[in-house]
Every structure is written in structure tokens, then in C-alpha cells.
Design a protein around this motif. Sequence first.
Motif, PDB file in Angstrom:
ATOM      1  N   PHE A 176      -6.877  13.436  -3.779  1.00  0.00           N
ATOM      2  CA  PHE A 176      -7.749  12.703  -4.694  1.00  0.00           C
ATOM      3  C   PHE A 176      -7.840  11.219  -4.354  1.00  0.00           C
ATOM      4  N   VAL A 177      -6.816  10.684  -3.683  1.00  0.00           N
ATOM      5  CA  VAL A 177      -6.781   9.248  -3.367  1.00  0.00           C
ATOM      6  C   VAL A 177      -7.481   9.034  -2.035  1.00  0.00           C
ATOM      7  N   TYR A 178      -8.643   8.381  -2.086  1.00  0.00           N
ATOM      8  CA  TYR A 178      -9.429   8.153  -0.882  1.00  0.00           C
ATOM      9  C   TYR A 178      -9.017   6.871  -0.164  1.00  0.00           C
ATOM     10  N   ASP A 179      -8.656   5.834  -0.914  1.00  0.00           N
ATOM     11  CA  ASP A 179      -8.359   4.550  -0.275  1.00  0.00           C
ATOM     12  C   ASP A 179      -7.482   3.703  -1.192  1.00  0.00           C
ATOM     13  N   ILE A 180      -6.585   2.938  -0.568  1.00  0.00           N
ATOM     14  CA  ILE A 180      -5.780   1.949  -1.282  1.00  0.00           C
ATOM     15  C   ILE A 180      -5.858   0.668  -0.465  1.00  0.00           C
TER      16      ILE A 180
ATOM     17  N   ALA B  84      -4.703  -3.450  -0.560  1.00  0.00           N
ATOM     18  CA  ALA B  84      -3.928  -4.502  -1.216  1.00  0.00           C
ATOM     19  C   ALA B  84      -4.385  -5.847  -0.664  1.00  0.00           C
ATOM     20  N   GLU B  85      -4.699  -6.743  -1.582  1.00  0.00           N
ATOM     21  CA  GLU B  85      -5.084  -8.111  -1.224  1.00  0.00           C
ATOM     22  C   GLU B  85      -4.187  -9.022  -2.052  1.00  0.00           C
ATOM     23  N   GLY B  86      -3.146  -9.557  -1.399  1.00  0.00           N
ATOM     24  CA  GLY B  86      -2.152 -10.289  -2.163  1.00  0.00           C
ATOM     25  C   GLY B  86      -1.464  -9.292  -3.080  1.00  0.00           C
ATOM     26  N   GLY B  87      -1.402  -9.581  -4.364  1.00  0.00           N
ATOM     27  CA  GLY B  87      -0.806  -8.659  -5.322  1.00  0.00           C
ATOM     28  C   GLY B  87      -1.816  -7.787  -6.023  1.00  0.00           C
ATOM     29  N   ASP B  88      -3.077  -7.889  -5.611  1.00  0.00           N
ATOM     30  CA  ASP B  88      -4.137  -7.081  -6.217  1.00  0.00           C
ATOM     31  C   ASP B  88      -4.301  -5.790  -5.417  1.00  0.00           C
ATOM     32  N   VAL B  89      -4.200  -4.673  -6.104  1.00  0.00           N
ATOM     33  CA  VAL B  89      -4.325  -3.375  -5.438  1.00  0.00           C
ATOM     34  C   VAL B  89      -5.558  -2.667  -5.985  1.00  0.00           C
ATOM     35  N   HIS B  90      -6.391  -2.204  -5.074  1.00  0.00           N
ATOM     36  CA  HIS B  90      -7.627  -1.502  -5.417  1.00  0.00           C
ATOM     37  C   HIS B  90      -7.513  -0.061  -4.911  1.00  0.00           C
ATOM     38  N   ILE B  91      -7.675   0.879  -5.814  1.00  0.00           N
ATOM     39  CA  ILE B  91      -7.579   2.297  -5.475  1.00  0.00           C
ATOM     40  C   ILE B  91      -8.945   2.930  -5.662  1.00  0.00           C
ATOM     41  N   THR B  92      -9.374   3.705  -4.666  1.00  0.00           N
ATOM     42  CA  THR B  92     -10.585   4.502  -4.788  1.00  0.00           C
ATOM     43  C   THR B  92     -10.130   5.949  -4.781  1.00  0.00           C
ATOM     44  N   MET B  93     -10.516   6.667  -5.813  1.00  0.00           N
ATOM     45  CA  MET B  93     -10.063   8.052  -5.932  1.00  0.00           C
ATOM     46  C   MET B  93     -11.137   8.914  -6.569  1.00  0.00           C
TER      47      MET B  93
ATOM     48  N   VAL C 103       0.845  -1.202   0.000  1.00  0.00           N
ATOM     49  CA  VAL C 103       0.000   0.000   0.000  1.00  0.00           C
ATOM     50  C   VAL C 103       0.879   1.250   0.000  1.00  0.00           C
ATOM     51  N   ALA C 104       1.935   1.257   0.813  1.00  0.00           N
ATOM     52  CA  ALA C 104       2.839   2.409   0.876  1.00  0.00           C
ATOM     53  C   ALA C 104       3.548   2.617  -0.459  1.00  0.00           C
ATOM     54  N   ARG C 105       3.990   1.530  -1.084  1.00  0.00           N
ATOM     55  CA  ARG C 105       4.657   1.647  -2.388  1.00  0.00           C
ATOM     56  C   ARG C 105       3.671   2.128  -3.454  1.00  0.00           C
ATOM     57  N   ALA C 106       2.433   1.657  -3.385  1.00  0.00           N
ATOM     58  CA  ALA C 106       1.409   2.111  -4.333  1.00  0.00           C
ATOM     59  C   ALA C 106       1.145   3.602  -4.148  1.00  0.00           C
ATOM     60  N   ARG C 107       1.040   4.039  -2.898  1.00  0.00           N
ATOM     61  CA  ARG C 107       0.796   5.462  -2.613  1.00  0.00           C
ATOM     62  C   ARG C 107       1.946   6.309  -3.164  1.00  0.00           C
TER      63      ARG C 107
ATOM     64  N   ALA D 246      -3.884  -3.876 -10.816  1.00  0.00           N
ATOM     65  CA  ALA D 246      -4.247  -2.601 -10.207  1.00  0.00           C
ATOM     66  C   ALA D 246      -5.602  -2.190 -10.779  1.00  0.00           C
ATOM     67  N   ASP D 247      -6.522  -1.896  -9.884  1.00  0.00           N
ATOM     68  CA  ASP D 247      -7.880  -1.526 -10.270  1.00  0.00           C
ATOM     69  C   ASP D 247      -8.184  -0.170  -9.650  1.00  0.00           C
ATOM     70  N   VAL D 248      -8.725   0.736 -10.455  1.00  0.00           N
ATOM     71  CA  VAL D 248      -9.044   2.077  -9.972  1.00  0.00           C
ATOM     72  C   VAL D 248     -10.543   2.320 -10.105  1.00  0.00           C
ATOM     73  N   THR D 249     -11.153   2.729  -9.011  1.00  0.00           N
ATOM     74  CA  THR D 249     -12.562   3.107  -9.005  1.00  0.00           C
ATOM     75  C   THR D 249     -12.644   4.604  -8.762  1.00  0.00           C
ATOM     76  N   MET D 250     -13.329   5.299  -9.655  1.00  0.00           N
ATOM     77  CA  MET D 250     -13.554   6.733  -9.480  1.00  0.00           C
ATOM     78  C   MET D 250     -14.874   6.920  -8.728  1.00  0.00           C
ATOM     79  N   THR D 251     -14.853   7.821  -7.773  1.00  0.00           N
ATOM     80  CA  THR D 251     -16.059   8.132  -7.008  1.00  0.00           C
ATOM     81  C   THR D 251     -16.131   9.637  -6.798  1.00  0.00           C
ATOM     82  N   PHE D 252     -17.307  10.127  -6.556  1.00  0.00           N
ATOM     83  CA  PHE D 252     -17.466  11.539  -6.239  1.00  0.00           C
ATOM     84  C   PHE D 252     -18.209  11.692  -4.911  1.00  0.00           C
ATOM     85  N   GLU D 253     -18.170  10.617  -4.133  1.00  0.00           N
ATOM     86  CA  GLU D 253     -18.740  10.613  -2.782  1.00  0.00           C
ATOM     87  C   GLU D 253     -17.674  10.159  -1.814  1.00  0.00           C
ATOM     88  N   PRO D 254     -17.242  10.940  -0.907  1.00  0.00           N
ATOM     89  CA  PRO D 254     -17.664  12.331  -0.718  1.00  0.00           C
ATOM     90  C   PRO D 254     -17.059  13.219  -1.802  1.00  0.00           C
TER      91      PRO D 254
END
Length: 104
Positions: A30-34, A36-45, A6-10, A75-83
Amino acid sequence: MTEELVARARDALRVVIDPELGQNIVDLGFVYDIIAEGGDVHITMTATTPGCPATGFLKEGAQAAVAAVPGVVSADVTMTFEPPWSPSLIDPAIRASLGFAAGN
């Protein structure tokens, strides 16, 4: 390992620069959450507004930056506008350099 990934991804996300504000997406808040599950990284931004013309650019840049991190399988990125994003999410030192008042 998960916290380290997570730190390396950030850190990798700091190379993604918002073309309008000229700063990286981490310091802009802009980055709300990162996650990591194994080698899968999910970013919410987010981006400044739902209609921001740079949304696709930022999402693709974030995905590419994190995918290049050693240990990342996907690496998967989800865009959100909430909040909704606001200048108050910007790192305080960056916010001052951009001319936003401390209370914004």
C-alpha cells in the motif's frame, strides 16, 4: 539522515494493519513512496480500492505511526489510487499466506 528517517518511517508503518487482509500496509504494497525533507515526512499510499471503507483508518494510522518516529517533525499522508493497487504488490511470502496465486 534522510535515508535513515525514511527507513524508520517505513518500519513504523508496519504497525498499521489493514483490517480486511490482516497484514501491515508495507507488506501489502500500500505504501508507494516515502520522502523525508528535514523532519517532514511525506507518505504516498493507497488502499485496495477507491471505495475501501478502511481508507480513512489506514491514512490516520499511517500519519500517527510516522509522527511518533523520533526525528519526525511532521507527517503528511496522501492517498492515491494511481496506479491502482493489485495483489501483485503484496510481498511474495505474504501473498502466498493470503492465498493469492503468484501471478496475481
